[in-house]
Design a protein around this motif. Structure first.
Motif, PDB file in Angstrom:
ATOM      1  N   SER A 187      15.452 -36.015 -43.528  1.00  0.00           N
ATOM      2  CA  SER A 187      14.903 -35.215 -42.442  1.00  0.00           C
ATOM      3  C   SER A 187      15.133 -33.725 -42.689  1.00  0.00           C
ATOM      4  O   SER A 187      14.230 -32.898 -42.531  1.00  0.00           O
ATOM      5  CB  SER A 187      15.520 -35.642 -41.113  1.00  0.00           C
ATOM      6  N   ASN A 188      16.357 -33.390 -43.104  1.00  0.00           N
ATOM      7  CA  ASN A 188      16.675 -31.975 -43.332  1.00  0.00           C
ATOM      8  C   ASN A 188      15.861 -31.400 -44.492  1.00  0.00           C
ATOM      9  O   ASN A 188      15.359 -30.264 -44.426  1.00  0.00           O
ATOM     10  CB  ASN A 188      18.164 -31.812 -43.602  1.00  0.00           C
ATOM     11  N   LEU A 189      15.758 -32.176 -45.584  1.00  0.00           N
ATOM     12  CA  LEU A 189      15.001 -31.696 -46.740  1.00  0.00           C
ATOM     13  C   LEU A 189      13.521 -31.498 -46.396  1.00  0.00           C
ATOM     14  O   LEU A 189      12.894 -30.524 -46.823  1.00  0.00           O
ATOM     15  CB  LEU A 189      15.149 -32.670 -47.909  1.00  0.00           C
ATOM     16  N   LEU A 190      12.965 -32.429 -45.645  1.00  0.00           N
ATOM     17  CA  LEU A 190      11.547 -32.297 -45.273  1.00  0.00           C
ATOM     18  C   LEU A 190      11.318 -31.081 -44.381  1.00  0.00           C
ATOM     19  O   LEU A 190      10.298 -30.393 -44.496  1.00  0.00           O
ATOM     20  CB  LEU A 190      11.073 -33.573 -44.575  1.00  0.00           C
ATOM     21  N   VAL A 191      12.274 -30.826 -43.482  1.00  0.00           N
ATOM     22  CA  VAL A 191      12.132 -29.644 -42.620  1.00  0.00           C
ATOM     23  C   VAL A 191      12.167 -28.377 -43.457  1.00  0.00           C
ATOM     24  O   VAL A 191      11.382 -27.441 -43.244  1.00  0.00           O
ATOM     25  CB  VAL A 191      13.251 -29.628 -41.556  1.00  0.00           C
ATOM     26  N   CYS A 223       8.884 -28.306 -45.825  1.00  0.00           N
ATOM     27  CA  CYS A 223       7.585 -28.239 -45.149  1.00  0.00           C
ATOM     28  C   CYS A 223       7.494 -27.124 -44.123  1.00  0.00           C
ATOM     29  O   CYS A 223       6.421 -26.900 -43.543  1.00  0.00           O
ATOM     30  CB  CYS A 223       7.284 -29.583 -44.463  1.00  0.00           C
ATOM     31  N   GLY A 224       8.573 -26.432 -43.861  1.00  0.00           N
ATOM     32  CA  GLY A 224       8.554 -25.396 -42.840  1.00  0.00           C
ATOM     33  C   GLY A 224       7.785 -24.161 -43.279  1.00  0.00           C
ATOM     34  O   GLY A 224       7.684 -23.846 -44.474  1.00  0.00           O
ATOM     35  N   ASN A 225       7.238 -23.431 -42.296  1.00  0.00           N
ATOM     36  CA  ASN A 225       6.510 -22.197 -42.577  1.00  0.00           C
ATOM     37  C   ASN A 225       7.452 -21.015 -42.838  1.00  0.00           C
ATOM     38  O   ASN A 225       7.047 -20.018 -43.447  1.00  0.00           O
ATOM     39  CB  ASN A 225       5.593 -21.841 -41.405  1.00  0.00           C
ATOM     40  N   LYS A 226       8.673 -21.109 -42.353  1.00  0.00           N
ATOM     41  CA  LYS A 226       9.642 -20.021 -42.502  1.00  0.00           C
ATOM     42  C   LYS A 226      10.820 -20.500 -43.339  1.00  0.00           C
ATOM     43  O   LYS A 226      11.068 -21.699 -43.477  1.00  0.00           O
ATOM     44  CB  LYS A 226      10.127 -19.545 -41.129  1.00  0.00           C
ATOM     45  N   ASP A 227      11.538 -19.527 -43.886  1.00  0.00           N
ATOM     46  CA  ASP A 227      12.723 -19.865 -44.668  1.00  0.00           C
ATOM     47  C   ASP A 227      13.778 -20.502 -43.772  1.00  0.00           C
ATOM     48  O   ASP A 227      14.021 -20.049 -42.643  1.00  0.00           O
ATOM     49  CB  ASP A 227      13.296 -18.611 -45.324  1.00  0.00           C
ATOM     50  N   ALA A 228      14.399 -21.548 -44.299  1.00  0.00           N
ATOM     51  CA  ALA A 228      15.432 -22.259 -43.522  1.00  0.00           C
ATOM     52  C   ALA A 228      16.717 -21.427 -43.456  1.00  0.00           C
ATOM     53  O   ALA A 228      17.066 -20.704 -44.399  1.00  0.00           O
ATOM     54  CB  ALA A 228      15.715 -23.613 -44.156  1.00  0.00           C
ATOM     55  N   GLN A 229      17.424 -21.513 -42.323  1.00  0.00           N
ATOM     56  CA  GLN A 229      18.715 -20.836 -42.141  1.00  0.00           C
ATOM     57  C   GLN A 229      19.820 -21.862 -42.394  1.00  0.00           C
ATOM     58  O   GLN A 229      20.004 -22.800 -41.613  1.00  0.00           O
ATOM     59  CB  GLN A 229      18.827 -20.287 -40.719  1.00  0.00           C
ATOM     60  N   PRO A 230      20.554 -21.739 -43.489  1.00  0.00           N
ATOM     61  CA  PRO A 230      21.566 -22.757 -43.821  1.00  0.00           C
ATOM     62  C   PRO A 230      22.750 -22.726 -42.842  1.00  0.00           C
ATOM     63  O   PRO A 230      23.140 -21.654 -42.363  1.00  0.00           O
ATOM     64  CB  PRO A 230      21.990 -22.383 -45.224  1.00  0.00           C
ATOM     65  N   ILE A 231      23.301 -23.899 -42.564  1.00  0.00           N
ATOM     66  CA  ILE A 231      24.514 -24.046 -41.737  1.00  0.00           C
ATOM     67  C   ILE A 231      25.583 -24.713 -42.582  1.00  0.00           C
ATOM     68  O   ILE A 231      25.354 -25.830 -43.081  1.00  0.00           O
ATOM     69  CB  ILE A 231      24.239 -24.884 -40.468  1.00  0.00           C
ATOM     70  N   VAL A 232      26.684 -24.027 -42.816  1.00  0.00           N
ATOM     71  CA  VAL A 232      27.751 -24.549 -43.668  1.00  0.00           C
ATOM     72  C   VAL A 232      28.685 -25.418 -42.832  1.00  0.00           C
ATOM     73  O   VAL A 232      29.195 -24.988 -41.801  1.00  0.00           O
ATOM     74  CB  VAL A 232      28.535 -23.405 -44.328  1.00  0.00           C
ATOM     75  N   ASN A 233      28.879 -26.660 -43.259  1.00  0.00           N
ATOM     76  CA  ASN A 233      29.764 -27.590 -42.591  1.00  0.00           C
ATOM     77  C   ASN A 233      31.121 -27.564 -43.312  1.00  0.00           C
ATOM     78  O   ASN A 233      31.222 -28.015 -44.454  1.00  0.00           O
ATOM     79  CB  ASN A 233      29.170 -28.990 -42.613  1.00  0.00           C
ATOM     80  N   SER A 234      32.123 -27.048 -42.667  1.00  0.00           N
ATOM     81  CA  SER A 234      33.464 -26.946 -43.312  1.00  0.00           C
ATOM     82  C   SER A 234      34.349 -28.147 -43.015  1.00  0.00           C
ATOM     83  O   SER A 234      35.466 -28.239 -43.513  1.00  0.00           O
ATOM     84  CB  SER A 234      34.169 -25.657 -42.838  1.00  0.00           C
ATOM     85  N   GLY A 235      33.838 -29.068 -42.183  1.00  0.00           N
ATOM     86  CA  GLY A 235      34.638 -30.234 -41.855  1.00  0.00           C
ATOM     87  C   GLY A 235      34.333 -31.410 -42.755  1.00  0.00           C
ATOM     88  O   GLY A 235      33.733 -31.274 -43.823  1.00  0.00           O
TER      89      GLY A 235
END
Length: 310
Positions: free
Chosen positions: A288-292, A295-307
């Motif tokens: 789901s994340n990769l497809l978003v 396929c998105g029109n805008k650059d994705a904003q990454p969220i770093v998971n530190s847990g």
């Protein structure tokens, strides 16, 4: 009734050399003038008759000079004698023909020739744009450029009223006939010709259609091309939106196909190299994340998971 529908056959005339006949008739004129002068100086009882004969000879010589004709390359003269077709002169040069013969050209003064001469050059016909309906009933504006030339002068002059107007009318009719048989643009399955997408094939079909119509006028169609093609103004905006929507759908389809391939490749590489073990739920989240992202029109904003991953 026997002559109804008769097709004229072109005959090539071979006129006499103009330089030779010019010399002959100048000699005749000079002889007439000399005879007239000698008759005026004579005291003979037949001096008057002698002078009248001399004047008549000189007049005949002058009249015969009117039979001199000059033809340039790719020009022709269709000659008639007292209303009957005598033949056509196609060879360029300086010639002499019977002065009683007259050149006939019903299209004199048009692009088909200068004066009574018939042009055999390739000429261009560019009629006004026409509004017609294509195969799907959509109103379109279409303009065609036709390159043509006269190949049979007898048919062009005698079998139609005015061959320049004739070819113009037949071109308009041919355009309407061809435009009704094909859509403006390719259909969804893309397996048929269209006016916009099959320009070379449509041009050849149009050429053959016009050629069949103007054969009676002794005209050869060298080339026929669509010079202008557009939707009519009343539907142009709607058709533009449809084209834009089709383009967007096609682009999105290509993007999705590429994204799915990249996701499959990513999962395969992770599994093959034992980078990380993912259960079905985590795989679904990753897909789901990769497809978003892909396929998105805008650059994705990454969220770093530190847990923890789990």
């Amino acid at each position: 009734m026997a002559n109804e529908g008769k097709v004229m056959q072109e005959r090539i005339l071979r006129p006499l050399n103009g330089y030779l006949m010019l010399f002959v008739w100048l000699v005749v004129i000079a002889g007439g003038i000399v005879m007239c002068v000698l008759g005026g100086q004579s005291d003979d009882n037949f001096a008057v008759v002698y002078m009248v004969t001399a004047v008549l000879i000189a007049f005949i010589g002058l009249f015969m000079l009117s039979g001199l004709k000059i033809l340039h390359p790719n020009e022709a003269l269709v000659m008639t004698l007292f209303g009957k077709y005598r033949g056509t002169i196609k060879k360029d040069g300086f010639f002499w023909v019977n002065p009683f013969c007259s050149a006939y050209n019903p299209a004199a003064g048009s692009v088909a020739g200068t004066g009574r001469k018939l042009s055999l050059k390739a000429m261009t016909l560019n009629n006004e744009m026409q509004k017609v309906n294509d195969e799907e009933g959509n109103p379109i504006e279409i303009g065609v450029v036709v390159i043509w030339r006269v190949v049979d002068t007898a048919r062009a002059v005698f079998d139609v009223e005015n061959f320049v107007q004739y070819i113009s009318t037949q071109c308009d009719a041919a355009i309407r006939q061809v435009a009704r048989q094909y859509p403006y643009d390719v259909s969804e399955n893309g397996d048929e010709k269209s006016l916009r997408g099959s320009s070379v094939e449509i041009a050849e079909i149009l050429k053959q259609e016009i050629q069949g119509r103007v054969l009676v006028a002794g005209i050869e169609i060298v080339e026929a091309r669509i010079a202008h093609l557009a939707y009519a103004p009343e539907i142009a905006a709607a058709m533009l939106q449809r084209q834009q929507a089709s383009a967007i759908i096609a682009a999105r389809q290509k993007i999705v196909d590429g994204a799915v391939s990249m996701v499959e490749m990513a999962l395969h590489k992770l599994s093959e190299n034992n980078v990380v073990e993912l259960d079905e739920e985590r795989k679904a989240a990753m897909v789901s994340n990769l497809l978003v992202v892909l396929c998105g029109n805008k650059d994705a904003q990454p969220i770093v998971n530190s847990g923890s991953l789990y």
